[in-house]
Design an enzyme around this catalytic site. Structure first.
Site, short mmCIF file in Angstrom:
data_model
loop_
_atom_site.label_atom_id
_atom_site.label_comp_id
_atom_site.label_asym_id
_atom_site.label_seq_id
_atom_site.Cartn_x
_atom_site.Cartn_y
_atom_site.Cartn_z
N HIS A 182 -5.17 -12.14 -30.98
CA HIS A 182 -5.47 -12.26 -29.56
C HIS A 182 -6.14 -10.97 -29.05
O HIS A 182 -6.89 -11.01 -28.07
CB HIS A 182 -4.19 -12.48 -28.74
CG HIS A 182 -3.54 -13.81 -28.97
ND1 HIS A 182 -2.65 -14.03 -29.98
CD2 HIS A 182 -3.68 -14.99 -28.31
CE1 HIS A 182 -2.23 -15.28 -29.93
NE2 HIS A 182 -2.84 -15.89 -28.93
N ASP A 254 -8.69 -21.72 -33.59
CA ASP A 254 -7.78 -21.08 -32.67
C ASP A 254 -8.59 -20.75 -31.42
O ASP A 254 -9.83 -20.82 -31.41
CB ASP A 254 -7.19 -19.81 -33.29
CG ASP A 254 -5.82 -19.44 -32.72
OD1 ASP A 254 -5.44 -20.00 -31.68
OD2 ASP A 254 -5.14 -18.59 -33.32
#
Length: 486
Positions: A182, A254
């Site tokens: 992230h 993702d």
């Protein structure tokens, strides 16, 4: 008439959105063939509201994929306001009963079907080989490839038996990282031979079990492709996943708003590159907008026009997504949604606690304390995947007598008198948490019990009790083990 190229591009996109009702812009794109929608905790308010939301999505596009991160443990969206009533992967792997893993996955599937969700971005098939991993940890079934493979296959089969598509993640394996994708591009410096022996084993099992989707990771594997993270690597996606492992289902990325994917190039460029590499369904992120989606469509169209991306690749991706949606719609028609309310699963708390790791000190402490103790909570910033869902004993209703933060950890004096329980997550990875525990142990000695509800260090130095999970259910099991809360 809708431009066929635009229709194909839209068919590969899965954005998120802000709010608990379907925005007009998203309904309009769905009616034009948008591939799907990803729901997050901020989109969930109640069972009734979620069911109405998914019904609105399907009214706009009956073939939409409606996906969610419901992993059956710390990562939950349906229970984002109160913590999940499931054990979580690491604990299931430690308990070692495939029947319990299957039961958990079926419970997740039935709950998703109740509210109209047809795809879960689970199970996590990563092998948590690095105890300092900041983003996988208890989301993994464990450190042994065969154990992880067995539970991954069991989870896939069970959740898909309810009509919900599974998506094993994060290919080709995010477990051996010390960074969170992230926030950065983690590097896994492993050879293909090493991947075959370890990271790829659970994904092969997921494919053999029929997983409808495989989710990519934004990690760099320099010995396989030194230039491109997995999500944008045809070597990894086309050569390894499609070619060697024989996966014929939908490859989903993702979230592209993660730094590991788009931090340097932006989401539109990342989308075009991921499609070119072999991704079929692009998970865009959380708080997406109509303008952002149009920027992505424009970037993909430009990549087709300049030859960086073949139109046939986009057509193939959209066709795979559409075919999956058709299968899911057929299953839903043959097996209607369960009548609400679907009850929460009823797990034996002693069976759940049987997966905990207890030191000799913990056993004697619990027997002596008999449920009377002071409770200290060590707060930490959750990784983005977990978010701010309530966790552990606090999700189960316990209230801390003291809360320790990085700013307050150095304050002198631990609560005195009664025995002391210190509860945190991944304590060994946090300087302030270790320092606090050391100070309390020096002051209170054997009166202190340290509980780690994350993934403890290999030496368990900061975990008299390691629960390997912090769902609400695990919190309930821990409270029962401690004798409740006097």
């Amino acid at each position: 008439m809708l431009d066929p190229t635009r229709a194909d591009i839209l068919g590969t996109l899965m954005p998120g959105f802000v709010g608990t009702e379907l925005p007009d812009w998203l309904a309009a794109l769905l009616s034009q063939g948008l591939g799907g929608v990803c729901l997050f905790g901020g989109n969930i308010e109640s069972r009734e509201q979620t069911a109405a939301l998914t019904a609105a999505i399907l009214a706009a596009n009956p073939d939409a994929i409606i996906a969610i991160d419901e992993e059956g443990g710390d990562v939950t969206r349906l229970y984002y306001d109160r913590g999940a009533p499931y054990p979580g992967n690491a604990l299931l792997g430690r308990i070692g009963e495939l029947e319990l893993t299957e039961r958990t996955a079926r419970a997740v599937g039935r709950r998703l079907r109740e509210v109209g969700v047809n795809c879960t971005f689970a199970p996590d098939a990563d092998i948590n080989s690095n105890p300092d991993n900041p983003v996988i940890g208890v989301r993994s079934f464990g450190t042994d490839p065969e154990v992880v493979a067995d539970h991954t296959a069991a989870w896939v089969g069970a959740v898909q038996s309810t009509g919900v598509a599974a998506s094993a993640k994060h290919f080709p394996g995010h477990g051996d990282t010390a960074q969170d994708s992230h926030l950065a591009v983690p590097v896994v410096d492993r050879s293909l031979a090493e991947l075959r022996e370890r990271e790829l084993v659970p994904f092969a099992a997921a494919i053999a079990a029929g997983s409808e989707l495989i989710m990519t990771s934004h990690i760099l594997l320099p010995q396989i492709d030194a230039e491109r993270p997995a999500t944008m690597s045809p070597t990894i996606l086309q050569g390894l996943l499609r070619g060697e492992l024989g996966f014929a289902g939908v490859i989903v990325s993702d979230a592209l708003d993660m730094k590991g994917a788009s931090g340097e190039i932006g989401i539109p460029a990342a989308a075009a590159r991921a499609l070119a590499a072999g991704v079929d369904l692009l998970c865009i992120g959380t708080d997406n907008t109509a303008e952002q989606l149009e920027q992505i469509v424009a970037a993909v169209s430009a990549a087709i026009a300049d030859g960086a991306l073949e139109a046939a690749r986009v057509e193939d991706a959209a066709a795979r997504v559409h075919a999956l949606a058709g299968r899911l719609r057929g299953r839903a028609e043959r097996s209607p949604q369960p009548a609400p309310p679907v009850p929460e699963p009823d797990f034996d708390l002693a069976r759940i606690a049987g997966g905990f790791d207890l030191s000799a000190h913990a056993g004697s402490w619990i027997a002596a304390a008999a449920g009377e103790y002071e409770l200290v909570r060590i707060d930490s910033v959750n990784n983005i995947a977990v978010g701010q869902a309530p966790w552990g004993v606090f999700a189960a209703g316990a209230v801390a007598d003291r809360v320790v933060t990085p700013e307050t950890a150095a304050e002198a004096g631990a609560p005195g008198g009664r025995p002391l329980v210190i509860v945190g997550k991944d304590i060994h990875r946090r300087d302030y948490a270790r320092a606090f525990v050391d100070a309390v142990r020096a002051e209170r000695g054997a009166a202190a019990l340290v509980v780690d509800m994350g993934w403890p260090g290999d030496d368990r130095a900061y975990a008299d009790v390691a629960t390997f999970g912090a769902s609400r259910l695990v919190g309930q099991a821990l409270l029962e083990l401690l004798g409740g809360r006097a």
